[in-house]
Write a protein that holds these residues in place. Structure first.
Motif, PDB file in Angstrom:
ATOM      1  N   PHE A 115       0.967  -1.260   0.081  1.00 28.10           N
ATOM      2  CA  PHE A 115      -0.212  -0.012   0.154  1.00 28.10           C
ATOM      3  C   PHE A 115       0.943   1.107  -0.033  1.00 28.10           C
ATOM      4  O   PHE A 115       0.550   2.104  -0.610  1.00 28.10           O
ATOM      5  CB  PHE A 115      -0.808   0.000   1.366  1.00 28.10           C
ATOM      6  CG  PHE A 115      -2.261  -0.910   0.942  1.00 28.10           C
ATOM      7  CD1 PHE A 115      -3.165  -0.382   0.115  1.00 28.10           C
ATOM      8  CD2 PHE A 115      -2.275  -1.913   1.753  1.00 28.10           C
ATOM      9  CE1 PHE A 115      -4.174  -1.133  -0.237  1.00 28.10           C
ATOM     10  CE2 PHE A 115      -3.521  -2.854   1.498  1.00 28.10           C
ATOM     11  CZ  PHE A 115      -4.212  -2.197   0.717  1.00 28.10           C
ATOM     12  N   GLN A 116       1.915   1.183   0.711  1.00 28.76           N
ATOM     13  CA  GLN A 116       2.888   2.297   0.682  1.00 28.76           C
ATOM     14  C   GLN A 116       3.617   2.538  -0.728  1.00 28.76           C
ATOM     15  O   GLN A 116       3.618   3.757  -1.122  1.00 28.76           O
ATOM     16  CB  GLN A 116       4.039   2.219   1.743  1.00 28.76           C
ATOM     17  CG  GLN A 116       4.891   3.398   1.799  1.00 28.76           C
ATOM     18  CD  GLN A 116       5.926   3.056   2.906  1.00 28.76           C
ATOM     19  OE1 GLN A 116       6.321   1.751   3.489  1.00 28.76           O
ATOM     20  NE2 GLN A 116       6.899   3.786   3.294  1.00 28.76           N
ATOM     21  N   MET A 117       3.698   1.577  -1.386  1.00 28.18           N
ATOM     22  CA  MET A 117       4.507   1.551  -2.666  1.00 28.18           C
ATOM     23  C   MET A 117       3.316   2.000  -3.703  1.00 28.18           C
ATOM     24  O   MET A 117       3.586   3.143  -4.461  1.00 28.18           O
ATOM     25  CB  MET A 117       4.911   0.039  -3.103  1.00 28.18           C
ATOM     26  CG  MET A 117       6.063  -0.153  -2.728  1.00 28.18           C
ATOM     27  SD  MET A 117       6.657  -2.012  -3.063  1.00 28.18           S
ATOM     28  CE  MET A 117       7.411  -1.510  -4.814  1.00 28.18           C
ATOM     29  N   MET A 118       2.045   1.709  -3.674  1.00 26.70           N
ATOM     30  CA  MET A 118       1.147   2.133  -4.266  1.00 26.70           C
ATOM     31  C   MET A 118       0.783   3.703  -4.235  1.00 26.70           C
ATOM     32  O   MET A 118       0.441   4.465  -5.287  1.00 26.70           O
ATOM     33  CB  MET A 118      -0.304   1.503  -4.175  1.00 26.70           C
ATOM     34  CG  MET A 118      -0.267  -0.019  -4.763  1.00 26.70           C
ATOM     35  SD  MET A 118      -1.652  -0.757  -4.802  1.00 26.70           S
ATOM     36  CE  MET A 118      -2.225  -0.753  -3.225  1.00 26.70           C
ATOM     37  N   ALA A 119       0.894   4.442  -2.866  1.00 27.67           N
ATOM     38  CA  ALA A 119       0.770   5.474  -2.648  1.00 27.67           C
ATOM     39  C   ALA A 119       1.594   6.362  -3.253  1.00 27.67           C
ATOM     40  O   ALA A 119       1.473   7.501  -3.677  1.00 27.67           O
ATOM     41  CB  ALA A 119       0.284   5.668  -0.985  1.00 27.67           C
ATOM     42  N   LEU A 120       2.962   5.980  -2.869  1.00 27.74           N
ATOM     43  CA  LEU A 120       4.037   6.809  -3.344  1.00 27.74           C
ATOM     44  C   LEU A 120       4.148   6.786  -4.955  1.00 27.74           C
ATOM     45  O   LEU A 120       4.064   8.111  -5.616  1.00 27.74           O
ATOM     46  CB  LEU A 120       5.549   6.258  -3.223  1.00 27.74           C
ATOM     47  CG  LEU A 120       5.628   6.447  -1.741  1.00 27.74           C
ATOM     48  CD1 LEU A 120       6.855   5.496  -1.121  1.00 27.74           C
ATOM     49  CD2 LEU A 120       6.079   7.930  -1.327  1.00 27.74           C
ATOM     50  N   ILE A 121       3.702   5.777  -5.813  1.00 24.30           N
ATOM     51  CA  ILE A 121       3.773   5.797  -7.148  1.00 24.30           C
ATOM     52  C   ILE A 121       2.757   6.556  -7.615  1.00 24.30           C
ATOM     53  O   ILE A 121       2.599   7.227  -8.463  1.00 24.30           O
ATOM     54  CB  ILE A 121       3.794   4.436  -7.826  1.00 24.30           C
ATOM     55  CG1 ILE A 121       5.173   3.768  -7.487  1.00 24.30           C
ATOM     56  CG2 ILE A 121       3.573   4.453  -9.207  1.00 24.30           C
ATOM     57  CD1 ILE A 121       5.289   2.306  -7.598  1.00 24.30           C
ATOM     58  N   GLY A 122       1.549   6.616  -7.128  1.00 21.80           N
ATOM     59  CA  GLY A 122       0.266   7.128  -7.337  1.00 21.80           C
ATOM     60  C   GLY A 122       0.183   8.849  -7.020  1.00 21.80           C
ATOM     61  O   GLY A 122       0.072   9.500  -7.894  1.00 21.80           O
ATOM     62  N   LEU A 123       0.888   9.034  -6.074  1.00 23.10           N
ATOM     63  CA  LEU A 123       1.233  10.520  -5.617  1.00 23.10           C
ATOM     64  C   LEU A 123       2.050  11.240  -6.678  1.00 23.10           C
ATOM     65  O   LEU A 123       1.883  12.280  -6.999  1.00 23.10           O
ATOM     66  CB  LEU A 123       1.812  10.679  -4.081  1.00 23.10           C
ATOM     67  CG  LEU A 123       1.940  12.070  -3.588  1.00 23.10           C
ATOM     68  CD1 LEU A 123       0.628  12.846  -3.900  1.00 23.10           C
ATOM     69  CD2 LEU A 123       2.633  12.086  -2.517  1.00 23.10           C
ATOM     70  N   GLY A 124       3.299  10.455  -7.138  1.00 21.90           N
ATOM     71  CA  GLY A 124       4.156  10.815  -7.913  1.00 21.90           C
ATOM     72  C   GLY A 124       3.435  11.162  -9.390  1.00 21.90           C
ATOM     73  O   GLY A 124       3.635  12.200 -10.129  1.00 21.90           O
ATOM     74  N   GLY A 125       2.775  10.209  -9.792  1.00 21.85           N
ATOM     75  CA  GLY A 125       2.048  10.086 -11.007  1.00 21.85           C
ATOM     76  C   GLY A 125       0.929  11.400 -10.902  1.00 21.85           C
ATOM     77  O   GLY A 125       0.661  12.232 -11.907  1.00 21.85           O
ATOM     78  N   TYR A 126       0.019  11.579  -9.838  1.00 22.23           N
ATOM     79  CA  TYR A 126      -0.732  12.683  -9.850  1.00 22.23           C
ATOM     80  C   TYR A 126      -0.343  13.873  -9.911  1.00 22.23           C
ATOM     81  O   TYR A 126      -0.660  14.885 -10.323  1.00 22.23           O
ATOM     82  CB  TYR A 126      -1.502  12.502  -8.398  1.00 22.23           C
ATOM     83  CG  TYR A 126      -2.546  13.544  -8.074  1.00 22.23           C
ATOM     84  CD1 TYR A 126      -3.625  13.890  -8.838  1.00 22.23           C
ATOM     85  CD2 TYR A 126      -2.375  14.498  -7.363  1.00 22.23           C
ATOM     86  CE1 TYR A 126      -4.629  14.869  -8.661  1.00 22.23           C
ATOM     87  CE2 TYR A 126      -3.264  15.447  -6.960  1.00 22.23           C
ATOM     88  CZ  TYR A 126      -4.327  15.509  -7.543  1.00 22.23           C
ATOM     89  OH  TYR A 126      -5.205  16.927  -7.688  1.00 22.23           O
ATOM     90  N   LEU A 127       0.888  14.062  -9.159  1.00 21.58           N
ATOM     91  CA  LEU A 127       1.553  15.365  -9.026  1.00 21.58           C
ATOM     92  C   LEU A 127       1.997  15.749 -10.450  1.00 21.58           C
ATOM     93  O   LEU A 127       2.016  16.993 -10.888  1.00 21.58           O
ATOM     94  CB  LEU A 127       2.819  15.662  -7.927  1.00 21.58           C
ATOM     95  CG  LEU A 127       2.238  15.406  -6.621  1.00 21.58           C
ATOM     96  CD1 LEU A 127       3.212  15.301  -5.554  1.00 21.58           C
ATOM     97  CD2 LEU A 127       1.379  16.709  -6.066  1.00 21.58           C
ATOM     98  N   GLY A 128       2.748  14.888 -11.110  1.00 22.93           N
ATOM     99  CA  GLY A 128       3.143  15.082 -12.497  1.00 22.93           C
ATOM    100  C   GLY A 128       2.134  15.549 -13.457  1.00 22.93           C
ATOM    101  O   GLY A 128       2.155  16.006 -14.249  1.00 22.93           O
ATOM    102  N   HIS A 129       0.703  14.755 -13.366  1.00 20.81           N
ATOM    103  CA  HIS A 129      -0.114  15.115 -14.234  1.00 20.81           C
ATOM    104  C   HIS A 129      -0.727  16.405 -13.899  1.00 20.81           C
ATOM    105  O   HIS A 129      -1.043  17.081 -14.767  1.00 20.81           O
ATOM    106  CB  HIS A 129      -1.632  13.955 -13.835  1.00 20.81           C
ATOM    107  CG  HIS A 129      -2.705  14.287 -14.647  1.00 20.81           C
ATOM    108  ND1 HIS A 129      -2.628  14.103 -16.010  1.00 20.81           N
ATOM    109  CD2 HIS A 129      -3.626  14.840 -14.212  1.00 20.81           C
ATOM    110  CE1 HIS A 129      -3.932  14.473 -16.395  1.00 20.81           C
ATOM    111  NE2 HIS A 129      -4.785  14.838 -15.180  1.00 20.81           N
ATOM    112  N   ARG A 130      -0.671  16.716 -12.771  1.00 21.23           N
ATOM    113  CA  ARG A 130      -1.077  18.225 -12.233  1.00 21.23           C
ATOM    114  C   ARG A 130      -0.191  19.308 -12.954  1.00 21.23           C
ATOM    115  O   ARG A 130      -0.543  20.075 -13.407  1.00 21.23           O
ATOM    116  CB  ARG A 130      -1.421  18.573 -10.814  1.00 21.23           C
ATOM    117  CG  ARG A 130      -2.299  17.592 -10.155  1.00 21.23           C
ATOM    118  CD  ARG A 130      -3.675  18.202 -10.269  1.00 21.23           C
ATOM    119  NE  ARG A 130      -3.574  19.857 -10.022  1.00 21.23           N
ATOM    120  CZ  ARG A 130      -4.570  20.151  -9.129  1.00 21.23           C
ATOM    121  NH1 ARG A 130      -5.392  19.401  -8.718  1.00 21.23           N
ATOM    122  NH2 ARG A 130      -4.459  21.451  -8.999  1.00 21.23           N
TER     123      ARG A 130
END
Length: 72
Positions: A20-35
């Motif tokens: 879950f920690q890995m999913m959150a980190l990768i997802g957060l990086g992708g979300y911030l990059g998308h923004r």
């Protein structure tokens, strides 16, 4: 009647938390990059790829840091 707390956490619980920690980190990086990509006029998603890559690197660093040392 109280059940005494366990001293050692089972391995599968530790690894579920790590997943879950890995999913959150990768997802957060992708979300911030998308923004960031939405605010720039690049035709190629540079920030999305950069954020996802950095999130993946941080996630793997956390994974390797949490593994027990090799005791051969």
């Amino acid at each position: 009647m109280k059940i005494p707390p366990q001293k050692n956490t089972p391995d599968y619980i530790r690894f579920i938390g790590l997943a879950f920690q890995m999913m959150a980190l990768i997802g957060l990086g992708g979300y911030l990059g998308h923004r960031l990509d939405a605010q720039t006029s690049y035709s190629f998603p540079v920030w999305l790829l950069t954020g996802s890559f950095l999130g993946t690197l941080i996630a793997f660093y956390q994974l390797f840091k949490s593994l027990p040392p090799n005791r051969d």
